[in-house]
Design an enzyme around this catalytic site. Sequence first.
Site, mmCIF file in Angstrom:
data_model
loop_
_atom_site.group_PDB
_atom_site.id
_atom_site.type_symbol
_atom_site.label_atom_id
_atom_site.label_comp_id
_atom_site.label_asym_id
_atom_site.label_seq_id
_atom_site.Cartn_x
_atom_site.Cartn_y
_atom_site.Cartn_z
ATOM 1 N N ASP A 34 -9.578 73.860 65.838
ATOM 2 C CA ASP A 34 -8.696 73.100 66.740
ATOM 3 C C ASP A 34 -9.164 73.122 68.196
ATOM 4 O O ASP A 34 -8.830 72.218 68.976
ATOM 5 C CB ASP A 34 -7.282 73.689 66.686
ATOM 6 C CG ASP A 34 -7.284 75.171 67.060
ATOM 7 O OD1 ASP A 34 -8.086 75.941 66.482
ATOM 8 O OD2 ASP A 34 -6.502 75.569 67.945
ATOM 9 N N THR A 78 -10.330 83.901 70.688
ATOM 10 C CA THR A 78 -10.489 82.596 71.360
ATOM 11 C C THR A 78 -9.849 82.692 72.738
ATOM 12 O O THR A 78 -8.875 83.425 72.920
ATOM 13 C CB THR A 78 -9.803 81.510 70.512
ATOM 14 O OG1 THR A 78 -10.605 81.275 69.367
ATOM 15 C CG2 THR A 78 -9.604 80.211 71.262
HETATM 16 N N1 ASP Z 1 -8.401 78.569 66.782
HETATM 17 C C1 ASP Z 1 -9.737 79.067 66.636
HETATM 18 C C2 ASP Z 1 -10.411 78.298 65.522
HETATM 19 O O1 ASP Z 1 -9.799 78.047 64.520
HETATM 20 C C3 ASP Z 1 -9.796 80.529 66.322
HETATM 21 C C4 ASP Z 1 -8.981 81.427 67.239
HETATM 22 O O2 ASP Z 1 -8.043 80.978 67.888
HETATM 23 O O3 ASP Z 1 -9.286 82.620 67.341
HETATM 24 O O4 ASP Z 1 -11.584 77.996 65.645
#
Ligand code: ASP
Length: 331
Positions: free
Chosen positions: A228, A197
Amino acid sequence: MCGHRPPIAYPVAMDTTTPNPPVALVIHGGAGVIERDRLGADDEREIRAGLDAALDAGQAVLVRGGSALDAVEAAVRALEDSPRFNAGHGAVYDAEGRHELDASVMEGHTRRAGAVAGVTTIRNPVSLARAVMEHSPHVMLIGAGAEAFADTRDDIAREPNAYFDTPHRRAELEQAQARERADADAAENLKGKYFGTVGAVALDAQGHIATATSTGGMTNKRWGRVGDTPLVGAGTWADGRCGVSGTGWGEFFIRCAVAHDIAARVAYRGDSLQAAAEAVILDAVPGLGGDGGAIALDRDGNIAMVFNTSGMYRGWVRPDGSRGTAIFGEA
Ligand code: ASP
């Protein structure tokens, strides 16, 4: 009578002794299990090059006096365009073998925010999130509605869903589905099984802060799952004091309201940015069983980059102009 005349003061064209107002930028390319001995030299070079390209894009905006909002959009677009990160091209696959993308932006001094979730044809979801903020009466649009809103805008580039494909993300999906077939319980434990992300927080020469975050979510996600990243207060926050972008196991980041909790500790308790980020990322999130990291930047240009995983791809430009990238626990 001839009086004594004071010397004439000519206006100074440019005061070269006053430094430009400080600007700063911090970015992440995701936290998770990143093993030093399994990350090849080529991978590391490409990841650092991707982070550097994003820093270049954001810093160029800030040094010419552009807004923090323009800077975070530019930095995140660069990361979305790189196949190395889980956002835009290179996003993870959902359980159906497709890509559903989430993104959000927030501008601190106005508290304006925009977000999209579950979009499938938007080349740069961060720019659609910004368009929601600037050109719709809403904060968050999802799925088909977000796509229909994009249809009304000429400035939003579209792609077939296969544009987001990459072989390494396909392999991750196949591994996740094989694990799930072998052991349904293992599929529930997603600790560290995500990363990539992307996010950015910038401070501009006007003293304004903005944050942007973008993701493909988590591999093998089902049922329209939203994490999130597009949720203001969970994965993204900006106010007059500071901005925060998170990365990690999204369900826990939502339950901990990670981005807002960090900012609230600074606002209400007077915590330093670093102390606030540590309390949330090193205590609150793992206290519930989650993991991940966050980047944060305050109006004095202080930067925090905190994670409870083995690594977090990250980069920064400090107010003194010093710049760097890092992956593991180094500075
Ligand atoms: N926070 C992101 C999600 O849960 C995933 C990530 O941070 O890689 O969609």
